[in-house]
Write an enzyme that holds these catalytic residues in place. Structure first.
Site, PDB file in Angstrom:
ATOM      1  N   ARG A   3     -15.624 -40.252  34.699  1.00 47.44           N
ATOM      2  CA  ARG A   3     -14.457 -39.376  34.746  1.00 47.44           C
ATOM      3  C   ARG A   3     -14.194 -38.690  33.416  1.00 47.44           C
ATOM      4  O   ARG A   3     -13.864 -37.498  33.365  1.00 47.44           O
ATOM      5  CB  ARG A   3     -13.230 -40.174  35.211  1.00 47.44           C
ATOM      6  CG  ARG A   3     -11.918 -39.398  35.239  1.00 47.44           C
ATOM      7  CD  ARG A   3     -12.046 -38.013  35.835  1.00 47.44           C
ATOM      8  NE  ARG A   3     -12.732 -37.998  37.121  1.00 47.44           N
ATOM      9  CZ  ARG A   3     -13.311 -36.917  37.623  1.00 47.44           C
ATOM     10  NH1 ARG A   3     -13.344 -35.794  36.941  1.00 47.44           N
ATOM     11  NH2 ARG A   3     -13.905 -36.969  38.798  1.00 47.44           N
ATOM     12  N   LYS A  23      -2.822 -20.656  22.762  1.00 43.98           N
ATOM     13  CA  LYS A  23      -2.305 -21.263  23.994  1.00 43.98           C
ATOM     14  C   LYS A  23      -3.385 -22.144  24.610  1.00 43.98           C
ATOM     15  O   LYS A  23      -3.924 -21.863  25.685  1.00 43.98           O
ATOM     16  CB  LYS A  23      -1.841 -20.180  24.956  1.00 43.98           C
ATOM     17  CG  LYS A  23      -0.671 -19.362  24.412  1.00 43.98           C
ATOM     18  CD  LYS A  23      -0.292 -18.216  25.339  1.00 43.98           C
ATOM     19  CE  LYS A  23       0.855 -17.405  24.749  1.00 43.98           C
ATOM     20  NZ  LYS A  23       1.216 -16.249  25.610  1.00 43.98           N
ATOM     21  N   LYS A  82       5.137 -12.040  13.149  1.00 46.43           N
ATOM     22  CA  LYS A  82       5.818 -11.635  14.368  1.00 46.43           C
ATOM     23  C   LYS A  82       7.267 -11.236  14.070  1.00 46.43           C
ATOM     24  O   LYS A  82       7.708 -11.218  12.922  1.00 46.43           O
ATOM     25  CB  LYS A  82       5.767 -12.778  15.381  1.00 46.43           C
ATOM     26  CG  LYS A  82       4.350 -13.143  15.803  1.00 46.43           C
ATOM     27  CD  LYS A  82       4.356 -14.117  16.975  1.00 46.43           C
ATOM     28  CE  LYS A  82       2.941 -14.376  17.462  1.00 46.43           C
ATOM     29  NZ  LYS A  82       2.925 -15.196  18.706  1.00 46.43           N
ATOM     30  N   GLU A  92       2.466  -8.075  14.319  1.00 44.37           N
ATOM     31  CA  GLU A  92       2.769  -7.757  15.714  1.00 44.37           C
ATOM     32  C   GLU A  92       3.848  -6.674  15.730  1.00 44.37           C
ATOM     33  O   GLU A  92       4.901  -6.827  15.101  1.00 44.37           O
ATOM     34  CB  GLU A  92       3.272  -9.014  16.426  1.00 44.37           C
ATOM     35  CG  GLU A  92       3.654  -8.782  17.869  1.00 44.37           C
ATOM     36  CD  GLU A  92       4.249 -10.030  18.503  1.00 44.37           C
ATOM     37  OE1 GLU A  92       3.503 -10.776  19.153  1.00 44.37           O
ATOM     38  OE2 GLU A  92       5.474 -10.261  18.309  1.00 44.37           O
ATOM     39  N   ASP A 119       2.166  -5.256  21.006  1.00 41.49           N
ATOM     40  CA  ASP A 119       2.760  -6.214  21.933  1.00 41.49           C
ATOM     41  C   ASP A 119       3.380  -5.509  23.135  1.00 41.49           C
ATOM     42  O   ASP A 119       4.396  -4.812  23.007  1.00 41.49           O
ATOM     43  CB  ASP A 119       3.825  -7.038  21.203  1.00 41.49           C
ATOM     44  CG  ASP A 119       4.455  -8.091  22.097  1.00 41.49           C
ATOM     45  OD1 ASP A 119       3.736  -8.645  22.953  1.00 41.49           O
ATOM     46  OD2 ASP A 119       5.666  -8.347  21.954  1.00 41.49           O
TER      47      ASP A 119
END
Length: 280
Positions: free
Chosen positions: A101, A136, A168, A197, A218
């Site tokens: 597994r 992510k 950002k 960004e 963005d």
């Protein structure tokens, strides 16, 4: 160029933690099998895709029982067809079943990442755009999934918060504006890529004037993306991001941006369907 997996220490740690999670104090079901029994096993895929995970398979059985022989029938980055044999195993039956597994979990996840990436890369193969991953990723599997992206023909964005700047909206507000943020970034870590960004064409111009090396558009509309490419005129690396799906990916790529970043390549994946069978 031969693809290079993450450092061994990273793979060793990932496998060790996965085995601890699954095996715990011991595989009580495997104890039903005589300790001296040896077996062979074959692992196949029930669906098409792109393979990734050779180093993880080898490490799983190395940690469980170095005597287990792993024979790989495919290489990382290789396209797969249904019912194709991926690898065979020979050694202690207990070790084969205990490691099954964990080994398949790594392969099904990393192959799913590589497969999703290859699907998207193939869609834009007629353009010069590069497809990039994001941060992510599954916790603890950052380097593994980013390696899988390269197996699928994609490219890596920054690995983490340490190897490149990505300024950002909140960074811009806290730093006192785009120019102040970019200037400070070049001062703090000379030579490190500085990406900003931006959310509109005015901010794009500010980032260019500030000397940003890389600019992320963005959630720009298609029209604004095309205009941004014209304004940029090759001055900075231009990245499209946000709101990009399989349906509009080709259109975005055809605007002339240098790259497109997609969180879906690592977070919205469906595990490859694998199966292991003992052969005796």
């Amino acid at each position: 160029m031969k693809l290079q997996p993450p450092p061994y220490t990273s793979i060793e740690q990932q496998v060790r933690l996965a085995l601890q999670e699954d095996v715990g104090s011991g595989d009580i079901t495997a104890q039903l099998i005589p300790a001296e029994r040896n077996s062979k096993a074959r692992v196949i895929t029930r669906q098409s895709g792109v393979f990734c995970g050779t180093a993880w398979v080898q490490e799983v059985f190395r940690q469980l029982d170095p005597g287990v022989k792993v024979e790989l029938q495919v290489e990382d980055g290789q396209r797969l067809t249904p019912d194709q044999t991926l690898f065979t195993l020979e050694g202690s039956a207990r070790a084969l079943l205990t490691g099954e597994r964990t080994a398949l979990n790594f392969v099904q996840t990393l192959s799913a990442t590589a497969s999703r990436c290859r699907e998207y890369v193939d869609l834009v193969a007629h353009t010069s755009v590069q497809l990039l991953d994001t941060r992510k990723t599954l916790p603890g599997l950052r380097l593994a999934q980013k390696y899988a992206i390269t197996c699928g023909g994609g490219h890596n964005h920054r690995i983490g918060l340490y190897d490149a700047f990505l300024i950002k909206e909140n960074h811009i507000l806290a730093a006192g504006g785009i120019k102040a943020a970019v200037t400070a970034a070049h001062r703090i870590a000379p030579g490190r890529p500085v990406e900003v960004e931006v959310e509109n064409l005015d901010e794009l111009q500010q980032a260019l004037d500030a000397g940003a090396d890389w600019i992320m558009l963005d959630e720009f509309s298609m029209t604004d993306t095309q205009t941004a490419v014209q304004i940029n005129a090759g001055r900075a690396r231009l990245e499209a991001s946000g709101g990009i799906t399989r349906d509009n990916l080709v259109a975005v790529a055809e605007t002339g941006v240098d790259c497109i970043s997609l969180g879906t390549l690592t977070k919205d994946i469906q595990s490859l369907d694998l199966s292991m069978r003992l052969l005796g």
